[in-house]
Design an enzyme around this catalytic site. Sequence first.
Site, PDB file in Angstrom:
ATOM      1  N   THR A  22       6.972 -27.378  44.322  1.00 61.50           N
ATOM      2  CA  THR A  22       7.638 -28.653  44.052  1.00 61.50           C
ATOM      3  C   THR A  22       8.368 -28.606  42.720  1.00 61.50           C
ATOM      4  O   THR A  22       8.055 -27.803  41.844  1.00 61.50           O
ATOM      5  CB  THR A  22       6.631 -29.820  44.061  1.00 61.50           C
ATOM      6  OG1 THR A  22       5.676 -29.633  43.020  1.00 61.50           O
ATOM      7  CG2 THR A  22       5.921 -29.928  45.402  1.00 61.50           C
ATOM      8  N   ASP A  23       9.341 -29.503  42.566  1.00 61.12           N
ATOM      9  CA  ASP A  23      10.103 -29.558  41.327  1.00 61.12           C
ATOM     10  C   ASP A  23       9.638 -30.731  40.467  1.00 61.12           C
ATOM     11  O   ASP A  23       8.643 -31.392  40.790  1.00 61.12           O
ATOM     12  CB  ASP A  23      11.601 -29.630  41.622  1.00 61.12           C
ATOM     13  CG  ASP A  23      12.010 -30.873  42.398  1.00 61.12           C
ATOM     14  OD1 ASP A  23      11.222 -31.850  42.458  1.00 61.12           O
ATOM     15  OD2 ASP A  23      13.126 -30.881  42.941  1.00 61.12           O
ATOM     16  N   GLN A  24      10.354 -30.997  39.407  1.00 59.91           N
ATOM     17  CA  GLN A  24       9.984 -32.052  38.468  1.00 59.91           C
ATOM     18  C   GLN A  24       9.961 -33.430  39.132  1.00 59.91           C
ATOM     19  O   GLN A  24       9.239 -34.318  38.698  1.00 59.91           O
ATOM     20  CB  GLN A  24      10.945 -32.050  37.283  1.00 59.91           C
ATOM     21  CG  GLN A  24      10.502 -32.911  36.128  1.00 59.91           C
ATOM     22  CD  GLN A  24      11.409 -32.721  34.923  1.00 59.91           C
ATOM     23  OE1 GLN A  24      12.460 -32.120  35.026  1.00 59.91           O
ATOM     24  NE2 GLN A  24      10.981 -33.238  33.791  1.00 59.91           N
ATOM     25  N   GLY A  26       8.778 -33.940  42.047  1.00 56.73           N
ATOM     26  CA  GLY A  26       7.640 -33.977  42.958  1.00 56.73           C
ATOM     27  C   GLY A  26       7.973 -33.649  44.391  1.00 56.73           C
ATOM     28  O   GLY A  26       7.151 -33.848  45.284  1.00 56.73           O
ATOM     29  N   VAL A  27       9.178 -33.156  44.632  1.00 52.17           N
ATOM     30  CA  VAL A  27       9.563 -32.768  45.986  1.00 52.17           C
ATOM     31  C   VAL A  27       9.728 -31.254  46.042  1.00 52.17           C
ATOM     32  O   VAL A  27       9.904 -30.590  45.023  1.00 52.17           O
ATOM     33  CB  VAL A  27      10.858 -33.470  46.460  1.00 52.17           C
ATOM     34  CG1 VAL A  27      10.689 -34.974  46.464  1.00 52.17           C
ATOM     35  CG2 VAL A  27      12.044 -33.070  45.621  1.00 52.17           C
TER      36      VAL A  27
END
Length: 143
Positions: A22-24, A26-27
Amino acid sequence: MSEVETKPVVSESRVRVRYAETDQMGVVYHANYLVWFEIGRVDFIRGLGMDYRSMEREDGLGIAVVDVSARYKAPARYDDELRIETRLVAARGAVIKFGYKVMRNSDDVVLCEGETVHVVVDREMKKRSLPEKYASRFAAVLI
């Protein structure tokens, strides 16, 4: 050949989203879908009774990715269980094309659809036709 003809045309693989994917926001980071396409592709080939490792080691061929497309429709998030559906779209000469659909298992929402195009190559990365023993198995699921 009758064993191959009874195999499903669409294979199904499952993965669970890891936090590191996930990225910053949250996905799931978009490039992870390409990894999941590979998981689906390897499972599809295995489901036809073939082994990618044997294709490389025994037959000296690889299936190089030459084009990728992905259409992102909804986000996946940490700990989602995903289902990857993989199908063979085309196989002719040296070119093989796979299609993918990635869905969240809990609600069947389509998260991403995509395709990869591959060229069969030898150990020197020179294009070659898919050997008949593989081409016939692929042809059986295109019908």
